[in-house]
Each structure stands twice: as C-alpha cells, then as structure tokens.
Design a protein around this motif. Structure first.
Motif, PDB file in Angstrom:
ATOM      1  N   CYS A 124     -13.657  -7.094  64.931  1.00  0.00           N
ATOM      2  CA  CYS A 124     -12.834  -7.421  65.296  1.00  0.00           C
ATOM      3  C   CYS A 124     -11.938  -6.067  66.081  1.00  0.00           C
ATOM      4  O   CYS A 124     -12.498  -4.535  65.632  1.00  0.00           O
ATOM      5  CB  CYS A 124     -11.669  -7.028  64.211  1.00  0.00           C
ATOM      6  N   SER A 135      -8.454  -3.915  57.654  1.00  0.00           N
ATOM      7  CA  SER A 135      -8.968  -4.268  56.055  1.00  0.00           C
ATOM      8  C   SER A 135      -9.188  -5.945  56.460  1.00  0.00           C
ATOM      9  O   SER A 135      -8.934  -6.587  57.245  1.00  0.00           O
ATOM     10  CB  SER A 135      -8.065  -4.623  54.949  1.00  0.00           C
ATOM     11  N   TRP A 136     -10.529  -5.945  56.330  1.00  0.00           N
ATOM     12  CA  TRP A 136     -10.771  -7.444  56.384  1.00  0.00           C
ATOM     13  C   TRP A 136     -11.015  -7.839  54.639  1.00  0.00           C
ATOM     14  O   TRP A 136     -11.337  -7.506  53.578  1.00  0.00           O
ATOM     15  CB  TRP A 136     -12.629  -7.451  55.874  1.00  0.00           C
ATOM     16  N   ARG A 138     -11.348 -12.082  52.555  1.00  0.00           N
ATOM     17  CA  ARG A 138     -11.886 -13.101  52.931  1.00  0.00           C
ATOM     18  C   ARG A 138     -10.998 -14.105  52.220  1.00  0.00           C
ATOM     19  O   ARG A 138     -10.428 -13.959  51.274  1.00  0.00           O
ATOM     20  CB  ARG A 138     -13.355 -12.994  51.226  1.00  0.00           C
ATOM     21  N   ALA A 160     -18.364  -2.138  56.211  1.00  0.00           N
ATOM     22  CA  ALA A 160     -17.170  -1.754  57.301  1.00  0.00           C
ATOM     23  C   ALA A 160     -18.026  -0.517  58.883  1.00  0.00           C
ATOM     24  O   ALA A 160     -18.219  -0.063  57.875  1.00  0.00           O
ATOM     25  CB  ALA A 160     -15.982  -1.407  56.713  1.00  0.00           C
ATOM     26  N   TRP A 169     -13.482  -2.501  64.768  1.00  0.00           N
ATOM     27  CA  TRP A 169     -13.717  -2.455  63.810  1.00  0.00           C
ATOM     28  C   TRP A 169     -14.993  -3.759  63.431  1.00  0.00           C
ATOM     29  O   TRP A 169     -14.352  -4.999  63.141  1.00  0.00           O
ATOM     30  CB  TRP A 169     -12.016  -2.675  62.726  1.00  0.00           C
ATOM     31  N   THR A 170     -16.062  -3.602  62.778  1.00  0.00           N
ATOM     32  CA  THR A 170     -16.667  -4.397  62.244  1.00  0.00           C
ATOM     33  C   THR A 170     -16.702  -5.027  61.038  1.00  0.00           C
ATOM     34  O   THR A 170     -17.674  -3.537  59.775  1.00  0.00           O
ATOM     35  CB  THR A 170     -18.486  -4.790  62.888  1.00  0.00           C
ATOM     36  N   LEU A 171     -17.419  -5.918  60.421  1.00  0.00           N
ATOM     37  CA  LEU A 171     -17.703  -6.538  58.924  1.00  0.00           C
ATOM     38  C   LEU A 171     -19.070  -7.134  58.382  1.00  0.00           C
ATOM     39  O   LEU A 171     -19.324  -7.897  59.574  1.00  0.00           O
ATOM     40  CB  LEU A 171     -16.568  -6.850  58.060  1.00  0.00           C
ATOM     41  N   TYR A 184     -12.823 -15.416  57.766  1.00  0.00           N
ATOM     42  CA  TYR A 184     -12.592 -13.854  57.574  1.00  0.00           C
ATOM     43  C   TYR A 184     -10.947 -13.198  58.200  1.00  0.00           C
ATOM     44  O   TYR A 184     -11.219 -13.842  59.308  1.00  0.00           O
ATOM     45  CB  TYR A 184     -13.825 -12.930  57.436  1.00  0.00           C
ATOM     46  N   GLU A 185     -10.487 -12.894  57.316  1.00  0.00           N
ATOM     47  CA  GLU A 185      -9.155 -12.184  58.083  1.00  0.00           C
ATOM     48  C   GLU A 185      -9.227 -10.738  57.973  1.00  0.00           C
ATOM     49  O   GLU A 185      -9.202  -9.680  57.048  1.00  0.00           O
ATOM     50  CB  GLU A 185      -8.143 -12.593  57.144  1.00  0.00           C
ATOM     51  N   CYS A 186      -8.912 -10.151  59.281  1.00  0.00           N
ATOM     52  CA  CYS A 186      -8.966  -9.431  60.184  1.00  0.00           C
ATOM     53  C   CYS A 186      -7.203  -8.623  60.013  1.00  0.00           C
ATOM     54  O   CYS A 186      -7.205  -9.330  60.948  1.00  0.00           O
ATOM     55  CB  CYS A 186      -9.534  -8.979  61.520  1.00  0.00           C
TER      56      CYS A 186
END
Length: 344
Positions: A124, A135-136, A138, A160, A169-171, A184-186
């Motif tokens: 993201c 924030s990440w 689900r 993260a 910003w990577t999950l 998944y929601e950034c």
C-alpha cells in the motif's frame, strides 16, 4: 484613537503647554489617524477574504470560517482596541488538512495472487501521509492486523513492513493458506477514514510432467523432460529432479542440463539429456518445494544396426520364389486335374 482628555497638559518643544480649547483641538487633529485609513483597511481585508474563499471553492474545498464578531472566543486580532476579526482554529485546521490530505497511489495492484505456504506481500502506497497512521484490517471480520509498524493480532504470521522515508506500507503474511484469501483494507486515520482494498487469492500449486506417465525414446536421441508447476506467481524455493530415487546432480554430470524459467503464473523446469543411453531409463520425479512430486517412467531402446537390417532384407529377397517358376507349375496342375474323374 488615544484619549487625550485625561492628560493635564502636553508640553511643546519649547516647553510651553497648550492651555486653550483651540490648541487642544489642533493637537487632537494632529494625532488623529487619517479618515481614509480604517475604511481602506477594512476594504482590503474584505477583498482578501473573498479571494481566499473563491480560491478554496475552485479547488473543491471549503475555506476556513471567519467571523466578524469581537466577542468570538477564538483567536481574536484586535485592531485599534475597538473591533476585531475572529477565526475558528478548528476550521483553519480542517482547511489546511484538506490541502494536504493523504492520497493512495492508484498504481498499486488491487489483486494479488499467492501460493499456499509461500510468503505473500500486500503493498500500500500513501502520499502526503503527514502525521496520520496506516493500519491493515482484514475485511471479512474487521480484525485489526497492524497499526503503523506494530502488530495487533496474536497470529504472528502477520506483520507490517515499512522503511523510514518511503511511502510504502506492506502487510506480510507468512505461510498463507486458502483461508487467508479475501479482501484486506489499507486504512489511513483521517476523519472520516480513507481505505484502499486489496484482494488476495491464495492458490494450491500442482506439478505435472509433460507426456507422463510413459515416455519412449531411442538410444542416442535427445531426452527432454518438462515439469510445469501451476499456479506459481513466483518461483518455488527449489525444484529437484530425481532418477531412480536419487537426486540428479547436473553440476557434475555434464550429460544432463536442468533449467528453470518463470512464465505467466507458472514455473517451468526442464531436464535435458543431449544423447540418451540405456542407463537413462527408469523412473524420474520432479520435486518442487511447494507441492507434491510428479513422476514419469522413461524407456530408452537400443537402436538397430542399419547394416544388419540391410542383410536381413537381402536374405528374404534371395529366398523368395520367382514368378517365372510359379506359372508353369500352375498350368501343369490344371492339366493333371482334367484327367481325374470326380468322386461320387
């Protein structure tokens, strides 16, 4: 305007004081501001306010709320001790925030494919983040996975990744399963919150060898075995080849060459033997790191000698009866049959 009535007397440069009303009026006229100053100031402020509002409207955002009330509880700037201009601090803050709102990079993939058991990364990118937090979440159960660089779930497979000074910003999801598939929601901590959705699809790869289960070839010919692993958006950690239960060491065996290439959504490994021998017969297995093995049985036949084949053909031709001998024999048999009486 300063109040001069409270002064008992004002001394001149020569030390004399103004004692009569005429001289007092002259003094007040000398220190009273120009009558055109205040209207000019108010007109300039009014025009600047109108222009600022027009600029904010053209940009699609509302300008800050400005009040012309001296009793406003906001920050008040008093001019001449009489009337003031009040500005709502919250409105100014909202106005400035709209000028520098966080923006998601639309170039980021919104659909990501991953292989079961192989680490997945959801990226993201947020521009103009400022002091906001990423924030990440689900989406299926609105479970908060990470906030900033901290993990907020007991599932330690999620983490993260962020490098200071970048907008990424990577999950990271280690050892994903099919159950991890979904949205998944950034999310950015604006008011209201802003979010960018990414869909993850986790697949189970399978391996197969072309022309399985049996392959036939001649001695001295080329042996080509091709193993396809799909789905495989990224190469497996390794792909081993086995022959008769032992790993094929193509680094020491110069007659064998193994290559791996990545195609769209799949990985292809090829085992190539330039000149096959009888020893290359047997069972072969392709063993990727992320799925079960695939097998094939190879049969290498000994090639026949061309000279031997020619000798055998010549022998057959030599023993074949001549047509010139067959014709008289047939006529003789027919003549003899005419003298025989039929059996009754």
């Amino acid at each position: 305007m300063p109040n001069l009535s409270c002064l008992p007397g004002i001394m001149t440069r020569d030390g004399d004081s103004f004692t009569n009303e005429t001289e007092n009026r002259m003094l007040r006229s000398a220190v009273r501001p120009n009558a055109l100053v205040w209207p000019g100031l108010w007109l300039g402020f009014f025009l600047s306010t109108v222009l600022a509002g027009a600029s904010a409207s053209a940009a699609g955002t509302a300008g800050p709320m400005i009040t012309m009330d001296a009793e406003d509880t906001g920050v008040v700037d008093t001019v001449g001790g009489e009337e003031g201009v009040g500005v709502d601090p919250a409105s100014w803050s909202d106005y400035l925030n709209t000028l520098f709102d966080p923006v998601f990079d639309p170039g980021v993939k919104s659909n990501v494919s991953a292989v079961e058991g192989q680490t997945a990364h959801l990226v993201c990118r947020v521009n103009n983040l400022g002091t906001k937090t990423v924030s990440w979440i689900r989406h299926r159960d609105t479970h908060i996975l990470t906030v900033g660089s901290f993990t907020y779930t007991s599932d330690q497979r999620f983490s993260a990744l962020h490098r200071e000074g970048t907008n990424e910003w990577t999950l990271q999801i280690r050892h994903p399963t099919i159950r991890d598939s979904g949205l998944y929601e950034c999310q950015v901590s604006t008011k209201p919150v802003r979010a960018y959705l990414i869909r993850l699809a986790v697949g189970v790869p399978t391996a197969r060898i072309l022309h399985a289960p049996e392959l036939y070839t001649d001695e001295g010919g080329t042996l080509n075995l091709t193993c396809v692993v799909s789905p495989s958006p990224a190469p497996p950690e390794y792909i081993f080849w086995y022959h008769k239960g032992e790993v094929v060491n193509y680094e020491t065996d110069g007659s064998v060459e193994v290559t791996v290439r990545q195609e769209e959504g799949r990985t292809v490994s090829t085992l190539l033997v330039a000149r096959a021998t009888l020893s290359h017969s047997g069972n072969y297995q392709c063993a990727p790191s992320n799925t079960d093995r695939a097998a094939i049985r190879v049969h290498v036949f000994k090639a026949k000698e061309p000279a031997a084949m020619q000798t055998s053909s010549s022998t057959l031709l030599q023993h074949r009866p001549s047509p010139c001998l067959l014709l008289p024999a047939a006529v003789l048999l027919r003549y003899l049959a005419s003298f025989c009486d039929p059996v009754t």
